[in-house]
Design a protein around this motif. Structure first.
Motif, PDB file in Angstrom:
ATOM      1  N   GLN A  81       0.860  -1.179   0.000  1.00 41.00           N
ATOM      2  CA  GLN A  81       0.000   0.000   0.000  1.00 41.00           C
ATOM      3  C   GLN A  81       0.903   1.238   0.000  1.00 41.00           C
ATOM      4  O   GLN A  81       1.484   1.585   1.038  1.00 41.00           O
ATOM      5  CB  GLN A  81      -0.907  -0.021   1.226  1.00 41.00           C
ATOM      6  CG  GLN A  81      -1.858   1.137   1.333  1.00 41.00           C
ATOM      7  CD  GLN A  81      -2.642   1.390   0.062  1.00 41.00           C
ATOM      8  OE1 GLN A  81      -2.370   2.338  -0.667  1.00 41.00           O
ATOM      9  NE2 GLN A  81      -3.590   0.518  -0.221  1.00 41.00           N
ATOM     10  N   ILE A  82       1.022   1.888  -1.145  1.00 40.79           N
ATOM     11  CA  ILE A  82       1.980   2.986  -1.246  1.00 40.79           C
ATOM     12  C   ILE A  82       1.373   4.335  -0.873  1.00 40.79           C
ATOM     13  O   ILE A  82       2.108   5.289  -0.634  1.00 40.79           O
ATOM     14  CB  ILE A  82       2.584   3.069  -2.659  1.00 40.79           C
ATOM     15  CG1 ILE A  82       1.487   3.244  -3.709  1.00 40.79           C
ATOM     16  CG2 ILE A  82       3.411   1.822  -2.955  1.00 40.79           C
ATOM     17  CD1 ILE A  82       2.043   3.406  -5.112  1.00 40.79           C
ATOM     18  N   VAL A  87      -4.148   6.366   3.200  1.00 38.63           N
ATOM     19  CA  VAL A  87      -4.886   5.189   3.659  1.00 38.63           C
ATOM     20  C   VAL A  87      -4.684   4.890   5.144  1.00 38.63           C
ATOM     21  O   VAL A  87      -5.633   4.572   5.859  1.00 38.63           O
ATOM     22  CB  VAL A  87      -4.477   3.965   2.809  1.00 38.63           C
ATOM     23  CG1 VAL A  87      -5.018   2.681   3.413  1.00 38.63           C
ATOM     24  CG2 VAL A  87      -4.983   4.132   1.383  1.00 38.63           C
ATOM     25  N   VAL A  88      -3.450   5.003   5.613  1.00 39.77           N
ATOM     26  CA  VAL A  88      -3.167   4.570   6.989  1.00 39.77           C
ATOM     27  C   VAL A  88      -3.988   5.342   8.027  1.00 39.77           C
ATOM     28  O   VAL A  88      -4.571   4.724   8.942  1.00 39.77           O
ATOM     29  CB  VAL A  88      -1.655   4.666   7.289  1.00 39.77           C
ATOM     30  CG1 VAL A  88      -1.387   4.414   8.773  1.00 39.77           C
ATOM     31  CG2 VAL A  88      -0.892   3.652   6.440  1.00 39.77           C
ATOM     32  N   PRO A  89      -4.082   6.680   7.944  1.00 40.19           N
ATOM     33  CA  PRO A  89      -4.904   7.361   8.952  1.00 40.19           C
ATOM     34  C   PRO A  89      -6.360   6.895   8.946  1.00 40.19           C
ATOM     35  O   PRO A  89      -6.980   6.748  10.012  1.00 40.19           O
ATOM     36  CB  PRO A  89      -4.790   8.836   8.549  1.00 40.19           C
ATOM     37  CG  PRO A  89      -3.503   8.931   7.801  1.00 40.19           C
ATOM     38  CD  PRO A  89      -3.405   7.632   7.050  1.00 40.19           C
ATOM     39  N   ASP A  90      -6.888   6.636   7.751  1.00 36.83           N
ATOM     40  CA  ASP A  90      -8.281   6.181   7.684  1.00 36.83           C
ATOM     41  C   ASP A  90      -8.431   4.772   8.253  1.00 36.83           C
ATOM     42  O   ASP A  90      -9.389   4.479   8.975  1.00 36.83           O
ATOM     43  CB  ASP A  90      -8.773   6.218   6.233  1.00 36.83           C
ATOM     44  CG  ASP A  90      -9.041   7.644   5.751  1.00 36.83           C
ATOM     45  OD1 ASP A  90      -9.108   8.553   6.607  1.00 36.83           O
ATOM     46  OD2 ASP A  90      -9.178   7.841   4.537  1.00 36.83           O
ATOM     47  N   LEU A  91      -7.506   3.879   7.901  1.00 33.32           N
ATOM     48  CA  LEU A  91      -7.573   2.522   8.458  1.00 33.32           C
ATOM     49  C   LEU A  91      -7.428   2.547   9.975  1.00 33.32           C
ATOM     50  O   LEU A  91      -8.132   1.832  10.701  1.00 33.32           O
ATOM     51  CB  LEU A  91      -6.476   1.648   7.846  1.00 33.32           C
ATOM     52  CG  LEU A  91      -6.741   1.070   6.447  1.00 33.32           C
ATOM     53  CD1 LEU A  91      -5.520   0.310   5.959  1.00 33.32           C
ATOM     54  CD2 LEU A  91      -7.967   0.158   6.452  1.00 33.32           C
ATOM     55  N   THR A  92      -6.518   3.370  10.460  1.00 34.59           N
ATOM     56  CA  THR A  92      -6.309   3.470  11.907  1.00 34.59           C
ATOM     57  C   THR A  92      -7.575   3.955  12.602  1.00 34.59           C
ATOM     58  O   THR A  92      -7.980   3.437  13.653  1.00 34.59           O
ATOM     59  CB  THR A  92      -5.137   4.424  12.201  1.00 34.59           C
ATOM     60  OG1 THR A  92      -3.959   3.932  11.558  1.00 34.59           O
ATOM     61  CG2 THR A  92      -4.887   4.530  13.687  1.00 34.59           C
ATOM     62  N   GLU A  93      -8.215   4.945  11.994  1.00 35.91           N
ATOM     63  CA  GLU A  93      -9.454   5.470  12.581  1.00 35.91           C
ATOM     64  C   GLU A  93     -10.545   4.398  12.587  1.00 35.91           C
ATOM     65  O   GLU A  93     -11.290   4.258  13.566  1.00 35.91           O
ATOM     66  CB  GLU A  93      -9.920   6.690  11.788  1.00 35.91           C
ATOM     67  CG  GLU A  93     -11.157   7.349  12.379  1.00 35.91           C
ATOM     68  CD  GLU A  93     -11.567   8.600  11.615  1.00 35.91           C
ATOM     69  OE1 GLU A  93     -10.810   9.021  10.721  1.00 35.91           O
ATOM     70  OE2 GLU A  93     -12.644   9.145  11.906  1.00 35.91           O
ATOM     71  N   GLU A 114       1.123  -4.380   4.391  1.00 35.41           N
ATOM     72  CA  GLU A 114       1.325  -3.647   5.642  1.00 35.41           C
ATOM     73  C   GLU A 114       0.117  -3.748   6.569  1.00 35.41           C
ATOM     74  O   GLU A 114       0.206  -3.388   7.749  1.00 35.41           O
ATOM     75  CB  GLU A 114       1.578  -2.157   5.344  1.00 35.41           C
ATOM     76  CG  GLU A 114       2.814  -1.875   4.517  1.00 35.41           C
ATOM     77  CD  GLU A 114       2.587  -2.042   3.016  1.00 35.41           C
ATOM     78  OE1 GLU A 114       1.440  -2.353   2.641  1.00 35.41           O
ATOM     79  OE2 GLU A 114       3.539  -1.860   2.237  1.00 35.41           O
ATOM     80  N   PHE A 115      -1.012  -4.218   6.035  1.00 36.09           N
ATOM     81  CA  PHE A 115      -2.252  -4.171   6.813  1.00 36.09           C
ATOM     82  C   PHE A 115      -2.147  -4.900   8.155  1.00 36.09           C
ATOM     83  O   PHE A 115      -2.555  -4.343   9.190  1.00 36.09           O
ATOM     84  CB  PHE A 115      -3.412  -4.721   5.977  1.00 36.09           C
ATOM     85  CG  PHE A 115      -4.740  -4.648   6.653  1.00 36.09           C
ATOM     86  CD1 PHE A 115      -5.273  -3.434   7.066  1.00 36.09           C
ATOM     87  CD2 PHE A 115      -5.470  -5.800   6.908  1.00 36.09           C
ATOM     88  CE1 PHE A 115      -6.505  -3.370   7.706  1.00 36.09           C
ATOM     89  CE2 PHE A 115      -6.692  -5.745   7.544  1.00 36.09           C
ATOM     90  CZ  PHE A 115      -7.213  -4.533   7.947  1.00 36.09           C
ATOM     91  N   PRO A 116      -1.626  -6.132   8.205  1.00 39.49           N
ATOM     92  CA  PRO A 116      -1.513  -6.773   9.524  1.00 39.49           C
ATOM     93  C   PRO A 116      -0.676  -5.943  10.504  1.00 39.49           C
ATOM     94  O   PRO A 116      -0.994  -5.891  11.705  1.00 39.49           O
ATOM     95  CB  PRO A 116      -0.823  -8.107   9.208  1.00 39.49           C
ATOM     96  CG  PRO A 116      -1.079  -8.359   7.765  1.00 39.49           C
ATOM     97  CD  PRO A 116      -1.122  -7.004   7.123  1.00 39.49           C
ATOM     98  N   HIS A 117       0.384  -5.304   9.998  1.00 39.64           N
ATOM     99  CA  HIS A 117       1.222  -4.503  10.874  1.00 39.64           C
ATOM    100  C   HIS A 117       0.471  -3.265  11.370  1.00 39.64           C
ATOM    101  O   HIS A 117       0.623  -2.862  12.543  1.00 39.64           O
ATOM    102  CB  HIS A 117       2.489  -4.076  10.121  1.00 39.64           C
ATOM    103  CG  HIS A 117       3.590  -3.600  10.997  1.00 39.64           C
ATOM    104  ND1 HIS A 117       4.258  -4.421  11.895  1.00 39.64           N
ATOM    105  CD2 HIS A 117       4.144  -2.369  11.128  1.00 39.64           C
ATOM    106  CE1 HIS A 117       5.166  -3.721  12.537  1.00 39.64           C
ATOM    107  NE2 HIS A 117       5.122  -2.474  12.096  1.00 39.64           N
TER     108      HIS A 117
END
Length: 420
Positions: A81-82, A87-93, A114-117
């Motif tokens: 996921q580049i 994406v990461v802030p939204d997934l984290t939320e 990176e998703f599992p991490h």
């Protein structure tokens, strides 16, 4: 004890009805029927949806318990996921808002390796399980484990062998790809494979065999489809069900049918499925073969998932002629649930589901003559069809499969859920 379970897949069956997406969604509903709070997260890209400014998420389904992650900047080589800033802030939320006890991953495409991490860093106590559905982490060739020159099956993945398939990609990039994926997969608490064959492939690649359990895919409950009546013209009816593409053996099947027609065998073959995203050369090839084999071979087009039971009930035998190491085709389970014999290629997980001469006939892949011979045996012997049908192995229903998953999840030791 009621759990919150996030089920994540690389697409949604309403957009792309592949076996992985269908099974992941069936299991998601089974978790809900078992009394757990479940949320389905499917990923997508510009093939099915356009990006929406300000958010990575889009709605799908009327219930509010399914969401899409738009992931149009995915790096397929590194399965990475580049668009981390987006994406990461939204997934984290999402993770902090839903706070799942369990994240059940069904693929890394579009979601990103990176998703599992991300899950582990956000929710250190969350249990992370991943069902292995195919060979994408092992093989850059669309996860097929088939060499790019010809259709030779690949028996072992390594950077050198992968580089020999993709000579324009430097060897060191394949080394980095393997290390990148193995490092990120260490975050997963437990892997599940639907077949022993696929499990062994990942062990050979380097995953710890003690971390990989085998749980066969289950099927959703269905109303009993109408039984097939007497044949209209006393011809045996074969059926193919699934997407049409080179790796599913579509051309092999049609060539086998052409041989049988030339030999004068009377039969009917119903080919159910569309050919989305296929090259024009492949579509031209099968169009030519369909034209040569009509009307014995009927191209019936795509079908709805809920129609599969009735379509299989209307044939005498199902054919799965794939030329890659299929893992656990749902259509074999669908056929066996109706006590229908199956002709399948004798490789991969197919060879575990269909035992030659017991509940079906197996043939060498990519061999139209062998497939034609198997179809002739099945067509000319009603007694053989009845005997193979009687031995069909009925698969578990999806609720039983969900219980097996939940039992496995409950057994994950707390020490394995420590923060990474």
């Amino acid at each position: 004890m009621k759990k919150r379970i996030l089920v994540a897949a690389h697409n949604h069956p309403a957009l792309h009805p592949g076996g992985t997406e269908i099974f992941a969604h069936d299991l998601f509903r089974a978790y809900q029927r078992a009394g757990h709070e479940a949320l389905f997260l499917g990923a997508t890209n510009q093939t099915h949806r356009q990006v929406r400014p300000g958010t990575s998420f889009q709605a799908i389904g009327p219930e509010g318990d399914e969401v899409l992650l738009w992931s149009g900047h995915f790096d397929r080589f590194f399965m990475s996921q580049i668009d981390l800033y987006g994406v990461v802030p939204d997934l984290t939320e999402l993770l902090r808002d839903f706070r799942p006890d369990v994240v059940h991953i069904h693929h890394l495409l579009l979601l990103g390796a990176e998703f599992p991490h991300i899950v582990r860093r956000t929710l250190p106590d969350c249990r992370i399980v991943m069902t292995l559905h195919d060979y994408y982490p092992l093989c850059h060739h669309e996860g097929l484990m088939v060499r790019t020159s010809g259709k030779e099956l690949c028996h072992k993945s390594s950077p050198d062998r992968c580089h020999s398939c993709f000579k324009d990609i430097p060897l060191d990039r394949f080394v980095l790809r393997e290390q990148h994926l193995k490092a990120l997969l260490r975050t997963v608490d437990r892997f599940i494979s639907p077949s022993q064959f696929l499990r062994q492939r990942f062990i050979d690649w380097g995953l710890n065999g003690d971390q990989i359990d085998v749980i066969a895919n289950g099927l959703p409950p269905r109303d009993a489809p109408p039984r097939k009546g007497q044949p209209e013209n006393d011809r045996p009816v074969f059926g193919y069900f699934g997407n049409l593409n080179p790796w599913k053996g579509t051309s092999v099947l049609l060539e086998a049918a052409r041989q049988l027609i030339d030999e004068g065998l009377r039969f009917e073959l119903r080919v159910h499925g569309g050919a989305p995203f296929q090259a024009d050369s492949f579509k031209d090839e099968i169009a030519r073969l369909f034209k040569k084999t009509a009307p014995s071979v009927q191209q019936r087009g795509a079908y709805r998932r809920e129609d599969i039971g009735g379509l299989i009930a209307a044939v005498d035998c199902t054919i799965v002629p794939s030329i890659w190491w299929e893992n656990a085709p749902l259509v074999i389970g669908e056929a066996q649930s109706q006590r229908k014999p199956v002709i399948a290629s004798n490789i991969g997980g197919m060879a575990e589901m269909v035992q030659d001469g017991v509940n079906g006939i197996t043939v060498s892949p990519n061999d139209p003559r062998a497939l034609a011979a198997a179809m002739r045996r099945m067509a000319e012997s009603p007694d053989l069809r009845r005997r193979l049908s009687a031995n069909a192995r009925k698969p578990n229903d999806i609720d039983t499969t969900a219980r097996r998953y939940l039992t496995l999840i409950d057994a994950i030791e707390p020490r394995e859920t420590a923060a990474a």
